[in-house]
Enzyme design. Structure first.
Site, mmCIF file in Angstrom:
data_model
loop_
_atom_site.group_PDB
_atom_site.id
_atom_site.type_symbol
_atom_site.label_atom_id
_atom_site.label_comp_id
_atom_site.label_asym_id
_atom_site.label_seq_id
_atom_site.Cartn_x
_atom_site.Cartn_y
_atom_site.Cartn_z
ATOM 1 N N HIS A 264 -8.254 -92.180 69.879
ATOM 2 C CA HIS A 264 -9.162 -93.017 70.688
ATOM 3 C C HIS A 264 -9.864 -94.063 69.808
ATOM 4 O O HIS A 264 -9.785 -95.267 70.077
ATOM 5 C CB HIS A 264 -10.199 -92.125 71.386
ATOM 6 C CG HIS A 264 -11.184 -92.882 72.228
ATOM 7 N ND1 HIS A 264 -11.032 -93.041 73.585
ATOM 8 C CD2 HIS A 264 -12.327 -93.540 71.906
ATOM 9 C CE1 HIS A 264 -12.037 -93.774 74.062
ATOM 10 N NE2 HIS A 264 -12.844 -94.081 73.061
ATOM 11 N N GLU A 265 -10.527 -93.600 68.757
ATOM 12 C CA GLU A 265 -11.234 -94.546 67.882
ATOM 13 C C GLU A 265 -10.234 -95.468 67.191
ATOM 14 O O GLU A 265 -10.530 -96.636 66.939
ATOM 15 C CB GLU A 265 -12.104 -93.804 66.858
ATOM 16 C CG GLU A 265 -13.207 -92.915 67.465
ATOM 17 C CD GLU A 265 -14.157 -93.632 68.423
ATOM 18 O OE1 GLU A 265 -14.403 -94.837 68.235
ATOM 19 O OE2 GLU A 265 -14.633 -92.974 69.377
ATOM 20 N N HIS A 268 -9.720 -98.412 69.403
ATOM 21 C CA HIS A 268 -10.797 -99.399 69.263
ATOM 22 C C HIS A 268 -10.600 -100.209 67.977
ATOM 23 O O HIS A 268 -10.774 -101.427 67.952
ATOM 24 C CB HIS A 268 -12.158 -98.696 69.158
ATOM 25 C CG HIS A 268 -12.720 -98.206 70.463
ATOM 26 N ND1 HIS A 268 -12.910 -99.025 71.542
ATOM 27 C CD2 HIS A 268 -13.158 -96.964 70.848
ATOM 28 C CE1 HIS A 268 -13.453 -98.314 72.545
ATOM 29 N NE2 HIS A 268 -13.604 -97.063 72.155
ATOM 30 N N GLU A 294 -12.668 -100.278 75.974
ATOM 31 C CA GLU A 294 -12.249 -98.921 76.336
ATOM 32 C C GLU A 294 -10.802 -98.907 76.819
ATOM 33 O O GLU A 294 -10.104 -97.912 76.665
ATOM 34 C CB GLU A 294 -13.158 -98.357 77.424
ATOM 35 C CG GLU A 294 -14.483 -97.821 76.903
ATOM 36 C CD GLU A 294 -14.330 -96.697 75.888
ATOM 37 O OE1 GLU A 294 -13.491 -95.793 76.105
ATOM 38 O OE2 GLU A 294 -15.034 -96.718 74.879
HETATM 39 ZN ZN ZN Z 1 -14.471 -95.485 73.248
#
Ligand code: ZN
Length: 499
Positions: A264-265, A268, A294
């Site tokens: 997830h990170e 980003h 997101e």
């Molecule tokens: Zn996030």
């Protein structure tokens, strides 16, 4: 280049030096500074933040922006600089309207409410937090009156995090999700499988870090332009596209958490690393739209990371780096990472029931700002909505209304961004498959680099220069719709749960 533009660029570079220092201080506080060293960091951070705020609201900056906005200067600017001047002038005019004492009261209440929230959550006592929540709501309404006069308060708040999005649009999208997903989740839950105990064992945290490094490398995170730290809660921050930092947290008895936080990170971070470097250190760089941001982290985490085929090329390596996985089949792993169940805590929710956690918070925020529901009635309203959407009632406020820190921070209007990100993902997946072919086939043959390159080209490089609605229209050629996300859920979980 005009003399005024040159002067403006010098001023921006001075502002950047302050931003650089405050970012570094924040990073160190969260990842390295010892407990007793925190106070010194807070002092330094307050000093440099105050200086930075003074620079960003100075008369001098106002004059330069007004000068650059005049046709004789503006028309000679490149498109990038036109964007930067327009955006900064709008933000400057808006911030200038907030009286200094109101802004100071907001910053102070933010700090107090943050501390009280931690205590209230620990004691699971909403009554401690309630007066501070009330103050945050009142100040938010007051400030919005200055920044966005004439605009409906909640719409103005939504616009801060996902520019161009309003509640009429979000209502339509979320109603579609509710209509389709409430009965669908009921079907899934009828076929619920018991918890798999294999994931409750002991998983060496150093091994988890090696897995994280392998996965970040696999999805395209560049180590020469980024690094990884350890913190209580995972987050990503960046200095520029050339220095993007992310963090993770490792639990010995829950390896899945760090694996998916890393992906997830990483999503980003890959976004930030691939913004056009010409935009570095300006408002055109680092993406400021939370839903669009997101959409990238959740694309990697859910659409790719929770796909069976993502793991085919790397599952053996996972077992080498973290040996307990050698005893777990890929089929069992796949079922575990897509285990749908109704649960209390948003951050632990699976990708399907996660939608309900966000819809609930969105409706709570509308109840606060539109229906003016008294603060003391909010816990009961939360619990009623949990029962309505997730068929469970929290035993206490810590696992109910007190679980997230967003409201203590004044972050009203942020929550919908998470789900908007997933809605964009459904659309991006459709377009990606039209242009690159079947995603299962791409993942199976280890061609994730092609997917990352596509996202770089279509989304990342634009940074903040396109509003989310425009970005989705440019890539997908369609208005935003929840239909592709619903279709993705139905296809995947009908097969997985044999509905
Ligand atoms: Zn996030």
């Amino acid at each position: 280049m005009s003399k005024l533009l040159e002067e403006f660029q010098d001023y921006l570079s001075k502002m950047n030096q302050y931003e650089h220092v405050t970012t570094l201080l924040y990073w160190d506080m969260k990842t390295g500074a010892p407990k007793l060293g925190q106070a010194g960091h807070v002092e330094a951070l307050t000093h440099f933040s105050t200086e930075a705020f003074a620079l960003s609201t100075s008369e001098k900056l106002g004059e330069m922006l007004a000068g650059l906005a005049k046709p004789e200067e503006f028309d000679a600017l490149t498109d990038t600089w036109k964007f930067i001047v327009t955006r900064m002038k709008r933000d400057f005019d808006r911030d200038k309207r907030i009286p200094a004492d109101v802004y100071a009261a907001f910053v102070q209440t933010q700090a107090e409410a943050g501390n009280v929230w931690v205590e209230a959550k620990e004691k699971s006592d909403f009554s401690l937090f309630a007066p501070y929540l009330q103050k945050m709501i009142d100040l938010t309404v007051e400030i919005t009156g200055y920044t966005d006069p004439g605009m409906e308060v909640y719409d103005a708040l939504l616009d801060q995090y996902e520019e161009g999005m309003d509640s009429a649009t979000i209502d339509g999208l979320f109603e579609d999700l509710k209509k389709e997903l409430i009965p669908f989740v009921k079907e899934i839950l009828l076929r619920q499988k018991p918890e798999n105990q294999a994931f409750k064992g002991c998983f060496d945290t150093n091994g988890q870090k090696s897995v994280q490094d392998m996965l970040l490398d696999y999805i395209g995170f560049r180590k020469d332009a980024g690094s990884v730290g350890e913190s209580e809660h995972p987050f990503t921050l960046n200095f520029s596209s050339k220095d993007v930092r992310l963090t993770n947290h490792y639990y010995e008895h829950d390896p899945i958490s760090a694996i998916f936080s890393a992906i997830h990170e990483g999503g980003h971070a890959i976004f930030e690393q691939n913004v056009n470097p010409e935009y570095d250190n300006t408002v055109a760089g680092s993406c400021r739209y939370m839903g669009l941001h997101e959409s990238q982290s959740r694309f990697y985490e859910n659409i790719l990371g929770r796909n069976y085929n993502f793991w085919l090329p790397v599952y053996d390596t996972l077992g080498e780096l973290l040996p307990p996985f050698q005893a777990i089949s890929l089929d069992d792993f796949y079922r575990e990472i897509n285990h749908v169940k109704n649960s209390f805590i948003r951050v632990n929710a699976d990708e399907v029931t996660y939608c309900f956690h966000i819809i609930l918070r969105y409706e709570m925020e509308k109840a606060i700002f539109r229906d003016h529901v008294p603060v003391n009635d909010l816990p009961a309203l939360w619990n009623r909505k949990m029962q309505e959407y997730l068929l469970i009632t929290p035993a206490n406020d810590a696992e109910g209304i007190l679980q997230d820190m967003h409201w203590s921070d004044g972050g009203f209007g942020y929550f919908p961004s998470y789900l908007l990100g997933s809605i964009y993902d459904g659309m991006l997946l459709d377009t990606l498959q039209e242009e690159l072919g079947d995603v299962d086939e791409l993942l199976k043959s280890g061609k994730i680099g092609e997917i990352t390159a596509w996202l770089n080209r279509k989304i990342h490089r634009y940074g903040s220069t396109r509003k989310p609605k425009d970005a989705i229209m440019a890539v997908c050629g369609k208005e935003i719709s929840a239909e592709p996300l619903i279709r993705y859920f139905k296809k995947k979980y009908t097969k997985l749960y044999q509905i």
